[in-house]
Write an enzyme that holds these catalytic residues in place. Structure first.
Site, PDB file in Angstrom:
ATOM      1  N   ASP A 487      33.229 -24.552   4.153  1.00  0.00           N
ATOM      2  CA  ASP A 487      32.095 -25.035   4.201  1.00  0.00           C
ATOM      3  C   ASP A 487      31.694 -26.507   4.784  1.00  0.00           C
ATOM      4  O   ASP A 487      30.677 -26.905   5.138  1.00  0.00           O
ATOM      5  CB  ASP A 487      31.331 -25.230   2.769  1.00  0.00           C
ATOM      6  CG  ASP A 487      30.707 -23.838   2.375  1.00  0.00           C
ATOM      7  OD1 ASP A 487      30.418 -23.334   3.014  1.00  0.00           O
ATOM      8  OD2 ASP A 487      30.799 -23.590   1.156  1.00  0.00           O
TER       9      ASP A 487
HETATM   10  C1  BGC Z   1      31.950 -28.901  -0.837  1.00  0.00           C
HETATM   11  C2  BGC Z   1      32.329 -27.334  -0.748  1.00  0.00           C
HETATM   12  C3  BGC Z   1      31.380 -26.470  -1.022  1.00  0.00           C
HETATM   13  C4  BGC Z   1      29.850 -26.905  -0.414  1.00  0.00           C
HETATM   14  C5  BGC Z   1      28.685 -26.430  -0.891  1.00  0.00           C
HETATM   15  C6  BGC Z   1      30.743 -29.348  -0.331  1.00  0.00           C
HETATM   16  O1  BGC Z   1      30.512 -30.558  -0.683  1.00  0.00           O
HETATM   17  O2  BGC Z   1      33.268 -29.722  -0.436  1.00  0.00           O
HETATM   18  O3  BGC Z   1      33.613 -27.104  -1.190  1.00  0.00           O
HETATM   19  O4  BGC Z   1      31.425 -25.286  -0.769  1.00  0.00           O
HETATM   20  O5  BGC Z   1      29.638 -28.230  -0.766  1.00  0.00           O
HETATM   21  O6  BGC Z   1      28.111 -26.574  -1.981  1.00  0.00           O
HETATM   22  C1  NOJ Z   2      33.203 -23.612  -2.094  1.00  0.00           C
HETATM   23  C2  NOJ Z   2      32.463 -22.798  -1.730  1.00  0.00           C
HETATM   24  O1  NOJ Z   2      32.047 -22.060  -2.948  1.00  0.00           O
HETATM   25  C3  NOJ Z   2      32.971 -21.581  -0.971  1.00  0.00           C
HETATM   26  O2  NOJ Z   2      32.214 -20.572  -0.614  1.00  0.00           O
HETATM   27  C4  NOJ Z   2      34.012 -22.401   0.241  1.00  0.00           C
HETATM   28  O3  NOJ Z   2      34.258 -21.201   0.940  1.00  0.00           O
HETATM   29  C5  NOJ Z   2      34.659 -23.311  -0.202  1.00  0.00           C
HETATM   30  N1  NOJ Z   2      34.176 -24.187  -1.088  1.00  0.00           N
HETATM   31  C6  NOJ Z   2      35.454 -23.879   0.908  1.00  0.00           C
HETATM   32  O4  NOJ Z   2      34.720 -24.887   1.620  1.00  0.00           O
END
Ligand code: BGC
Ligand code: NOJ
Length: 814
Positions: A487
């Site tokens: 993400d």
């Molecule tokens: C986090 C991710 C997460 C994303 C969406 C980011 O700040 O590092 O792990 O999936 O937010 O909520």
């Molecule tokens: C948490 C999110 O919920 C998931 O969808 C994502 O793949 C990982 N973070 C990595 O960014």
């Protein structure tokens, strides 16, 4: 250092020191009523939606940690001393403190001044309430007068509003106290048709419902004034903060034990039957009274507890293993499966790291979670798939999240995470393999919830497939969009504005940045879709999927290979990410893990080369980091990934979600020792001994462990609600132990450590119990199978034709 131990026989983790590095939590409830409960009785409860129907209040990020909860106080009637058997909130040095976190229940207690007290907390199946069964024993030689107090703080339903809108909220709190039951009815006078109740099984000697009266001015839950005084004040809350507190005065002979039951629950009334008598403002209690009466009986409470245990026996009984390794056994048999169910129930809503007021259900997350729970709740998994698919857009793209109450896509976050659509294919494939229920593919499912747009689920999968083909970049690799699995790889969001959301900002044209990870995912998902299509006899669809998968595989080899490993992506300028040409971020885990998992490069040595590079550059004693070197500064063109300090989260943290892709990839190369070694590095039970470093619960996975670039190397965060649960479960169950559902039957293909003499397993699959015994005769992974004593070819066991309900399988490894 440990803070407790595993009691595998009872399926419990027993915490023996209250001062765990972080609150170590458990979940109560598995249908509609839920609670979070820490080892010190902290946490909160809600009905269905942690934001919109919050029953009790919680103060996040508080100091001291974790100090709102389900609190019980005992007071010595003679000395006036008072304490909490759960340690918090009074934090007295008690003896024999223990917290047993079990399957859907926790038992917390200790002994202080010769008075032993334990509370068993759980939510009965099919009910919207929680039971606190408090047992108090007088271990003194003499009689003891012990007033007991129990208290909770009500939340005014919408947890977000509750924590922010004080100008209104200090005026609206309302309660009723009738027949010893405290009813919380804020906003019931107007549009709500629900209320909460807090009841007690014993005649009470007082109550409080006004927080000020109970705590006293400027005092906290650690020393409520009314408890200190030994007498609750019978206060009625108006406006301000409504609470529920009961007092029961126990008089215990030496050695005597008494039980008190407290009930906290949620109830709805039909809109036209809200009040009794009609026209009054008094809650109609007709429907709730029998429920309260029932569970205030110890016999009923015990019976409900037994039913809960049976429920979990049944769920966990679907897959049980006995391997030479205790960490594997307890994670597979108990905790990893249990955590998968928590991700089913909670998605990413409520944990110590998710406030319950933020995220809806992620499209990607929910599809992946499914891989871990589909065998336990196939019917509910089916519904989840249909709900998810109903939010899919007509383009084949997906809202990144949807709201569980409305089941609508979330417009605020929107779509454009270009990996999302493929997870639907993988989720459906997992469902089909587990259940053989092909009818799901014919289900009419709308796009974007629009009535009239319904098409068979199968068409949705085809649109997922085409979505990528319609969005290829300059190298014919998939365009990344806002991000892919990672993400934080936001290649089309150049943000210089503090606080601007990386997840929703796209300010580049999006026509250049490509993802090799999505390419691998596409290859894998398209081959699954091909298998589904051929099963349906749609051979031209099948050939197209296979041909496109093949083409993408060639593209990856041509443009996605860096010489020693798979590239990660191309950025907005067409420059490589995850290449030896880069200063930082030279090699990434996702593309290497997933491309090999998808089978890319198994034929030409690339897979083996890539995994050797992963081992060399990404493996640490605490697990595999996301990439190396970590980004040491913020890069405008990379996005959130470089916003984290080195070693944390997506910036080279150990993402426990993607480690299993490499484990699975290693099994595809037949490397059982290596796969298992990676498995153990992040296995929570195997890390129990270093709890002071790991800090999160040793019985469930955390999303992330700080990587080697971080000062806190080895420290876990974001426990419980993470795709880590499902993927590690798949890696160990299906790929290392190799007990794998397929479209045509149960496949047995273990790739286990050479040192293992074998293992046994029981798997309930499509209504048949398979008893599996694996024996190692040689060092390899070649397998010879007998079914009920008869040698067979291949390693897939088809469902028995003669209706047998139990099949015995022996597998010899050579
Ligand atoms: C986090 C991710 C997460 C994303 C969406 C980011 O700040 O590092 O792990 O999936 O937010 O909520
Ligand atoms: C948490 C999110 O919920 C998931 O969808 C994502 O793949 C990982 N973070 C990595 O960014």
């Amino acid at each position: 250092m440990k803070f407790g131990y595993f009691d595998d026989r009872n399926r419990e983790y027993v915490i023996t020191r209250p001062d765990t590095p972080l609150p170590w939590i458990n979940y109560l409830g598995c249908q509609e009523y839920f609670g979070i409960l820490s080892n010190n009785a902290g946490g909160y409860s809600f009905y269905r939606d942690a934001r919109l129907r919050r029953l009790t209040r919680y103060r996040y990020n508080n100091a001291p940690l974790d100090c709102s909860g389900r609190y019980i106080y005992l007071r010595d009637g003679d000395s006036g001393k008072f304490w909490s058997p759960s340690w918090q909130p009074t934090r007295h040095d008690a003896e024999d403190y223990s917290c047993r976190h079990g399957m859907g229940y926790s038992i917390i207690g200790s002994t202080f001044a010769g008075i032993e007290a334990h509370t068993r907390y759980f939510v009965p199946l099919d009910e919207n309430l929680e039971i606190w069964q408090l047992t108090v024993t007088n271990r003194r030689a003499a009689r003891a007068r012990i007033p007991v107090f129990a208290g909770i703080e009500f939340c005014l339903w919408d947890a977000q509003d509750d924590a922010t809108n004080f100008q209104r909220n200090y005026n609206i709190g309302e309660v009723e106290v009738v027949d010893g039951v405290i009813y919380h009815k804020t906003e019931y006078r107007e549009r709500r048709n629900h209320f909460a109740f807090f009841a007690c099984s014993e005649p009470t000697s007082g109550f409080d419902t006004a927080r000020d009266a109970f705590l006293g001015p400027y005092r906290g839950w650690d020393s409520p004034a009314a408890v200190a005084a030994g007498q609750l004040t019978n206060s009625i809350a108006h406006g301000w903060a409504p609470i529920g507190a009961h007092q029961v005065n126990l008089d215990l002979a030496a050695g005597e034990t008494r039980q008190i039951i407290f009930l906290l629950g949620y109830q709805e009334n039909a809109n036209d039957r809200k009040f009794s008598p009609p026209g009054s403002q008094t809650i109609n209690k007709e429907s709730v009274r029998p429920v309260i009466a029932k569970y205030l009986s110890a016999k009923e409470a015990d019976a409900a507890f037994d039913r809960l245990r049976e429920h979990w026996d049944k769920l966990l009984g679907i897959f049980q293993v006995n391997t030479p390794d205790a960490h594997t056994n307890r994670m597979v048999n108990i905790w990893n499966a249990y955590q998968c169910m928590a991700t089913f129930n909670m998605s990413r809503s409520a944990s110590s790291f998710e406030s319950g007021i933020g995220r809806g259900l992620g499209f990607r997350d929910s599809n992946q979670d499914l891989l871990g729970f589909v065998h336990m709740v196939p019917v509910r998994a089916r519904q989840r798939i249909l709900d998810l698919a109903s939010t899919q857009l007509a383009t084949g793209g997906a809202y990144h999240q949807y709201q569980p109450l409305t089941k609508r896509g979330n417009n605020d976050i929107g779509s454009g995470f270009n990996d999302d659509p493929h997870w639907l294919i993988l989720g459906v494939a997992a469902y089909l393999k587990e259940t053989g229920d092909w009818s799901i593919l014919d289900e009419p499912v709308p796009y974007d919830n629009q009535p009239g747009s319904e098409a068979p689920l199968y068409d949705h999968l085809q649109r997922s497939f085409r979505y990528t083909l319609e969005r290829l970049g300059p190298h014919r690799l998939p365009l990344i969009g806002r991000a892919d699995w990672n993400d934080c790889l936001n290649l089309n969001c150049f943000s210089n504005t503090p606080g601007m959301s990386f997840q929703t900002t796209t300010n580049q044209d999006g026509k250049v940045a490509e993802s090799v990870f999505i390419a691998g995912l596409f290859v894998h998902a398209s081959r699954e879709l091909a298998a589904i299509a051929s099963h349906l006899g749609r051979s031209s669809d099948a050939s197209r999927c296979l041909a496109e998968a093949e083409k993408m595989e060639q593209t990856v080899k041509e443009h996605g290979w860096d010489g020693e490993w798979f590239l990660r992506a191309y950025d907005h300028f067409g420059h490589k990410i995850g290449s030896k040409e880069c200063d930082e971020g030279r090699i990434f885990i996702e593309s290497n893990g997933f491309c090999v998992l998808a089978g890319i490069g198994l034929d030409d040595g690339r897979a083996a080369t890539a995994l050797a590079a992963v081992r060399e550059h990404l493996a640490t004693k605490h697990g595999l980091v996301v990439h190396q070197p970590a980004y040491t500064r913020y890069y405008l063109h990379l996005g959130e990934i470089s916003s984290y300090p080195p070693g944390y989260k997506e910036n080279a943290g150990i993402f426990c979600h993607v480690n299993p892709w490499v484990m699975i990839a290693e099994t595809r190369l037949g490397h059982g020792d290596q796969a298992y070694d990676y498995y153990l590095r992040i296995n929570p039970s195997a890390r129990e001994e270093i709890s002071e470093v790991h800090r999160c619960e040793p019985y469930v996975y955390a999303q992330m462990i700080a990587g080697k670039d971080a000062p806190a190397f080895g420290e876990a965060k974001n426990s419980w609600l993470t795709g880590t649960a499902a993927w590690n479960y798949c890696a160990i169950a299906q790929w290392i132990l190799g007990v794998r559902p397929t479209y045509d039957g149960l496949e047995i293909a273990p790739v286990v450590p050479v040192s293992w003499p074998g293992f046994t397993a029981t798997r309930v699959f499509r209504g048949v119990v398979y008893k599996i015994a694996v024996e190692r005769k040689g060092a390899g992974n070649r397998i010879a199978l007998t079914i009920d004593g008869v040698p067979v070819k291949g390693n897939v066991v088809p469902p028995p034709k003669d209706g047998r309900k139990e099949v015995s399988i022996t597998a010899v490894l050579n």
